[in-house]
Motif scaffolding. Structure first.
Motif, PDB file in Angstrom:
ATOM      1  N   UNK A 232       0.803  -1.224   0.000  1.00 43.93           N
ATOM      2  CA  UNK A 232       0.000   0.000   0.000  1.00 43.93           C
ATOM      3  C   UNK A 232       0.835   1.272   0.000  1.00 43.93           C
ATOM      4  N   UNK A 233       2.153   1.126   0.058  1.00 41.78           N
ATOM      5  CA  UNK A 233       3.025   2.309   0.128  1.00 41.78           C
ATOM      6  C   UNK A 233       3.630   2.696  -1.210  1.00 41.78           C
ATOM      7  N   UNK A 234       3.706   1.795  -2.155  1.00 43.62           N
ATOM      8  CA  UNK A 234       4.431   2.064  -3.418  1.00 43.62           C
ATOM      9  C   UNK A 234       3.572   1.676  -4.615  1.00 43.62           C
ATOM     10  N   UNK A 235       2.882   2.607  -5.259  1.00 41.11           N
ATOM     11  CA  UNK A 235       2.653   3.991  -4.811  1.00 41.11           C
ATOM     12  C   UNK A 235       1.680   3.992  -3.640  1.00 41.11           C
ATOM     13  N   UNK A 236       1.561   5.145  -3.008  1.00 44.03           N
ATOM     14  CA  UNK A 236       0.710   5.233  -1.825  1.00 44.03           C
ATOM     15  C   UNK A 236      -0.733   4.907  -2.186  1.00 44.03           C
ATOM     16  N   UNK A 237      -1.375   4.090  -1.384  1.00 43.80           N
ATOM     17  CA  UNK A 237      -2.773   3.728  -1.572  1.00 43.80           C
ATOM     18  C   UNK A 237      -3.619   5.008  -1.649  1.00 43.80           C
ATOM     19  N   UNK A 238      -4.534   5.078  -2.614  1.00 46.66           N
ATOM     20  CA  UNK A 238      -5.339   6.289  -2.792  1.00 46.66           C
ATOM     21  C   UNK A 238      -6.119   6.632  -1.526  1.00 46.66           C
ATOM     22  N   UNK A 239      -6.495   5.604  -0.771  1.00 45.23           N
ATOM     23  CA  UNK A 239      -7.226   5.813   0.471  1.00 45.23           C
ATOM     24  C   UNK A 239      -6.369   6.543   1.504  1.00 45.23           C
ATOM     25  N   UNK A 240      -5.033   6.491   1.343  1.00 48.58           N
ATOM     26  CA  UNK A 240      -4.117   7.066   2.320  1.00 48.58           C
ATOM     27  C   UNK A 240      -3.568   8.433   1.901  1.00 48.58           C
ATOM     28  N   UNK A 241      -3.987   8.937   0.743  1.00 47.33           N
ATOM     29  CA  UNK A 241      -3.361  10.144   0.197  1.00 47.33           C
ATOM     30  C   UNK A 241      -3.492  11.351   1.130  1.00 47.33           C
ATOM     31  N   UNK A 242      -4.670  11.529   1.727  1.00 46.12           N
ATOM     32  CA  UNK A 242      -4.864  12.665   2.626  1.00 46.12           C
ATOM     33  C   UNK A 242      -3.969  12.541   3.855  1.00 46.12           C
ATOM     34  N   UNK A 243      -3.868  11.329   4.396  1.00 47.02           N
ATOM     35  CA  UNK A 243      -3.008  11.112   5.562  1.00 47.02           C
ATOM     36  C   UNK A 243      -1.537  11.297   5.202  1.00 47.02           C
ATOM     37  N   UNK A 244      -1.158  10.942   3.976  1.00 46.33           N
ATOM     38  CA  UNK A 244       0.209  11.153   3.503  1.00 46.33           C
ATOM     39  C   UNK A 244       0.558  12.638   3.598  1.00 46.33           C
ATOM     40  N   UNK A 245      -0.333  13.501   3.101  1.00 54.54           N
ATOM     41  CA  UNK A 245      -0.080  14.938   3.133  1.00 54.54           C
ATOM     42  C   UNK A 245      -0.001  15.476   4.543  1.00 54.54           C
ATOM     43  N   UNK A 246      -0.901  15.002   5.415  1.00 58.38           N
ATOM     44  CA  UNK A 246      -0.892  15.473   6.808  1.00 58.38           C
ATOM     45  C   UNK A 246       0.380  15.040   7.526  1.00 58.38           C
ATOM     46  N   UNK A 263      12.554  11.617  -4.654  1.00 59.38           N
ATOM     47  CA  UNK A 263      11.716  10.426  -4.713  1.00 59.38           C
ATOM     48  C   UNK A 263      11.873   9.599  -3.438  1.00 59.38           C
ATOM     49  N   UNK A 264      13.093   9.600  -2.898  1.00 58.07           N
ATOM     50  CA  UNK A 264      13.334   8.852  -1.672  1.00 58.07           C
ATOM     51  C   UNK A 264      12.494   9.362  -0.516  1.00 58.07           C
ATOM     52  N   UNK A 265      12.335  10.685  -0.417  1.00 61.59           N
ATOM     53  CA  UNK A 265      11.522  11.260   0.655  1.00 61.59           C
ATOM     54  C   UNK A 265      10.063  10.855   0.509  1.00 61.59           C
ATOM     55  N   UNK A 266       9.576  10.862  -0.718  1.00 61.15           N
ATOM     56  CA  UNK A 266       8.188  10.471  -0.981  1.00 61.15           C
ATOM     57  C   UNK A 266       7.980   9.010  -0.608  1.00 61.15           C
ATOM     58  N   UNK A 267       8.922   8.165  -0.966  1.00 63.61           N
ATOM     59  CA  UNK A 267       8.825   6.744  -0.627  1.00 63.61           C
ATOM     60  C   UNK A 267       8.832   6.557   0.883  1.00 63.61           C
ATOM     61  N   UNK A 268       9.710   7.272   1.556  1.00 62.40           N
ATOM     62  CA  UNK A 268       9.847   7.137   3.005  1.00 62.40           C
ATOM     63  C   UNK A 268       8.576   7.582   3.736  1.00 62.40           C
ATOM     64  N   UNK A 269       8.007   8.694   3.316  1.00 62.19           N
ATOM     65  CA  UNK A 269       6.777   9.172   3.948  1.00 62.19           C
ATOM     66  C   UNK A 269       5.610   8.246   3.597  1.00 62.19           C
ATOM     67  N   UNK A 270       5.603   7.721   2.369  1.00 61.23           N
ATOM     68  CA  UNK A 270       4.569   6.773   1.991  1.00 61.23           C
ATOM     69  C   UNK A 270       4.614   5.515   2.838  1.00 61.23           C
ATOM     70  N   UNK A 271       5.814   5.011   3.069  1.00 59.72           N
ATOM     71  CA  UNK A 271       5.986   3.837   3.932  1.00 59.72           C
ATOM     72  C   UNK A 271       5.487   4.137   5.345  1.00 59.72           C
ATOM     73  N   UNK A 272       5.872   5.294   5.877  1.00 57.81           N
ATOM     74  CA  UNK A 272       5.475   5.674   7.231  1.00 57.81           C
ATOM     75  C   UNK A 272       3.961   5.813   7.333  1.00 57.81           C
ATOM     76  N   UNK A 273       3.345   6.378   6.295  1.00 61.65           N
ATOM     77  CA  UNK A 273       1.887   6.544   6.281  1.00 61.65           C
ATOM     78  C   UNK A 273       1.186   5.196   6.310  1.00 61.65           C
ATOM     79  N   UNK A 274       1.650   4.263   5.479  1.00 59.98           N
ATOM     80  CA  UNK A 274       1.026   2.944   5.436  1.00 59.98           C
ATOM     81  C   UNK A 274       1.207   2.197   6.749  1.00 59.98           C
ATOM     82  N   UNK A 275       2.397   2.279   7.322  1.00 57.80           N
ATOM     83  CA  UNK A 275       2.660   1.627   8.601  1.00 57.80           C
ATOM     84  C   UNK A 275       1.778   2.236   9.692  1.00 57.80           C
TER      85      UNK A 275
END
Length: 295
Positions: A232-246, A263-275
């Protein structure tokens, strides 16, 4: 007479004509329970006494001068820190003020406030089991407002640092308001530093990292969880997009620096959001993992 015994007698007299909201239960049962929670948590005598006295300034005729003379400055400071200063403000204004103040409050104040809210949410949980949704009718604000407040409390109380009692409050808030974890056994993983460290070692989604650590994840009962996080992190799940931004804004506001347009920062925040989403974690928990130098 010990400080705690003196606090029990003082609070019992101060609250003698009061009952718990919407019940015939003597109000003093609540301050006593708060003191017991603090005692079980191993808090100092002054903090336990403050827990027993925590509502005396706000809800009785007790003055600061009385508390100072009888219990000293340490107890008074905690009681003041747990009292709402402006009873004329709206419920929302008063609660928002509390949430902001707790972010920078001392540990004794946060522990006492946590014990107070822990006993309250346990009482709510019990009443919901007994009376169903009708239990919310005895509050000035209903379920949605209470959910905003209690989830905000978990975030504010842990903003500066975590402490063990906060885990209990977080669990109770989850039980009352949800959402429930997909797998209940995952609950212990969000407080398992070994797991969190191991998880962040795979944050960039390299298959080799996952394969190398698979036996350790399986031992921890976390392999299924990690598969879902990476899915769900790569790419970020659409359901999580708002939480990714927050989460991205939150981490930046708290001083966690990322390379701009990386790109690394986006991946890292996406991983953190999914976790965070899959474990029902709070933003401050992710921040503390970053801040202690995991990466």
């Amino acid at each position: 007479m010990s400080l705690i015994d003196k606090a029990i007698e003082f609070a019992a007299f101060a609250h003698r004509e009061q009952n718990r909201k919407g019940t015939e239960i003597p109000y003093i049962s609540h301050p006593f329970a708060v003191g017991m929670i603090l005692q079980r948590a191993g808090c100092p005598e002054e903090v336990i006494a403050a827990g027993i006295l925590h509502d005396t300034l706000e809800d009785t005729q007790t003055t600061e001068e009385e508390l100072l003379a009888l219990f000293g400055p340490a107890v008074l400071e905690v009681v003041k820190g747990c009292s709402e200063p402006d009873k004329g403000a709206s419920w929302e204004e008063r609660k928002q003020h509390t949430l902001e103040e707790l972010k920078s409050a001392s540990l004794p104040i946060r522990q006492t406030s946590c014990a107070d809210k822990l006993h309250n949410i346990r009482s709510i949980h019990r009443d919901l089991q007994r009376y169903g949704e009708a239990a919310w009718s005895r509050f000035k604000r209903g379920r949605s407002s209470q959910e905003w407040y209690y989830k905000g409390l978990v975030e504010s109380l842990g903003y500066n640092s975590r402490f063990p009692m906060l885990d209990d409050l977080e669990d109770e808030v989850e039980d009352v308001f949800g959402p429930r974890l997909e797998v209940p056994e995952w609950k212990g993983l969000r407080r398992n530093r070994k797991f969190i460290d191991l998880a962040f070692e795979t944050a960039y989604g390299n298959p080799e990292d996952m394969q190398q650590r698979q036996p350790q994840f399986e031992t921890l009962g976390a392999w299924e969880l990690m598969a879902k996080v990476h899915q769900r992190a790569y790419p970020i799940d659409r359901e999580y997009e708002e939480e990714f931004g927050r989460l991205a804004s939150y981490l930046l506001e708290r001083g966690i620096e990322f390379e701009s347009n990386s790109e690394g920062s986006i991946i890292l925040i996406g991983f953190s959001t999914a976790l965070m989403r899959l474990l029902n974690m709070y933003p401050h928990e992710v921040y503390h993992h970053f801040n202690r130098g995991i990466l």
